[in-house]
Each structure stands twice: as C-alpha cells, then as structure tokens.
Design a protein around this motif. Structure first.
Motif, short mmCIF file in Angstrom:
data_model
loop_
_atom_site.label_atom_id
_atom_site.label_comp_id
_atom_site.label_asym_id
_atom_site.label_seq_id
_atom_site.Cartn_x
_atom_site.Cartn_y
_atom_site.Cartn_z
N GLN A 1 4.42 8.66 -6.51
CA GLN A 1 3.33 7.85 -7.08
C GLN A 1 3.58 6.37 -6.85
N ASN A 2 4.83 5.93 -7.02
CA ASN A 2 5.16 4.51 -6.82
C ASN A 2 4.94 4.09 -5.37
N SER A 3 5.22 5.00 -4.42
CA SER A 3 5.06 4.65 -3.01
C SER A 3 3.60 4.37 -2.66
N TYR A 4 2.67 4.94 -3.43
CA TYR A 4 1.24 4.70 -3.21
C TYR A 4 0.66 3.71 -4.23
N GLY A 5 1.48 3.28 -5.19
CA GLY A 5 1.04 2.31 -6.17
C GLY A 5 0.02 2.84 -7.16
N LEU B 1 -3.19 10.08 -7.36
CA LEU B 1 -2.35 10.15 -6.17
C LEU B 1 -3.04 10.91 -5.05
N LEU B 2 -3.64 12.04 -5.38
CA LEU B 2 -4.35 12.82 -4.35
C LEU B 2 -5.42 11.99 -3.65
N LYS B 3 -6.12 11.19 -4.43
CA LYS B 3 -7.24 10.41 -3.89
C LYS B 3 -6.81 9.29 -2.96
N VAL B 4 -5.56 8.86 -3.05
CA VAL B 4 -5.09 7.83 -2.13
C VAL B 4 -4.26 8.42 -0.99
N MET B 5 -3.68 9.58 -1.21
CA MET B 5 -2.89 10.22 -0.15
C MET B 5 -3.78 10.76 0.96
N LEU B 6 -4.92 11.31 0.59
CA LEU B 6 -5.80 11.98 1.54
C LEU B 6 -7.00 11.11 1.89
N THR B 7 -7.50 11.28 3.11
CA THR B 7 -8.74 10.61 3.49
C THR B 7 -9.90 11.31 2.77
#
Length: 142
Positions: free
Chosen positions: A95-99, A106-112
């Motif tokens: 989670q920290n790596s994506y802020g 997290l899912l919403k920022v990891m995936l397009t």
C-alpha cells in the motif's frame, strides 16, 4: 424418497480458489505475468459488504424520508478486495509503494481501468454471479 446426504456440509463440493492474470504488467522472475488468486466468500460476508456499501438517500419531495441504496461501485471494490488472496492487498509495504491506504483503494491504483473492470467481472464469476452486477445496473438504467 430423495437422499438428503448429498446436501450435508461434508459432502458438498468446495468452491476452489482460481488463479487469474489480472495484468500483464506485473511479471515474476521468470518474466511471465504473475497470477492473482481469487476466492469465493460466504453469503454472510457478501451481506456484510452490501451493508457497508449502502447509503441513505433522501426521497425526492418527501421531507425527512430516506431510502437505502447500495453503491455498487463501492460494493464491487470491497468484494474484489475481500476475494483477493494473492497478492496480499492488506500488506502495508504494498500500500505504501502506491501511496494509498486500504485494499480496495490499492486495487484501483494498481490496475488500469480496463484491467480493473475485467478483474471485477472475474471476481463476480468466481462468486457465482452469472450476470455481473454491472450488467444488472446497466439493464436497470435502460
């Protein structure tokens, strides 16, 4: 007379976790896309997710009257996060790596957007929804 033993818990077939490549952008050491693991949840867990995704909406023209409405975008995000076994979306380092904070965020920022929509469809399929909730919402709008 029917045989009720087929319905006993120990005789019911268990829903197996499924592996799914949610994105080709996450590759392992072997340079192949990483497989995500998705599990099914119980109806009680599903009900809790729906309740957590329900909001009170005022009834137009009726003062101090409200109705309950499920926010399906919130519900589907919570469902996808709850059903994701791997990767561990609750991992603080991830989670920290994506802020972000929270597995559904997290899912919403990891995936397009396209990957996310496909992933939501797969999660619903694993949980036995033959017609996705998004399809039902679209049908209700028309």
């Amino acid at each position: 007379m029917s045989n009720l033993s087929a319905f006993l818990s120990q005789n019911a077939l268990k829903v197996e976790n499924e592996k799914y490549v949610a994105s080709k952008r996450f590759v392992g050491e072997n340079k192949k896309p990483m497989e995500w693991e998705i599990c099914a949840i119980t109806p009680a867990e599903d009900e809790a997710l729906r309740k957590a995704s329900t909001k009170r909406v005022p009834v137009p023209g009726k003062r101090n009257q409200f109705t309950s409405e499920v926010d399906y975008n919130v519900y589907l995000g919570k469902l996808a996060a709850k059903c994701t076994v791997f990767p561990n979306l609750d991992d603080a380092e991830l989670q920290n790596s994506y802020g972000v904070m929270g597995s559904d965020a997290l899912l919403k920022v990891m995936l397009t957007p396209g990957e996310y929509a496909d992933y939501l469809s797969k999660v619903q399929e694993v949980n036995g929804f033959e017609i996705t909730l998004e399809d039902e919402v679209e049908e209700a709008k028309n």
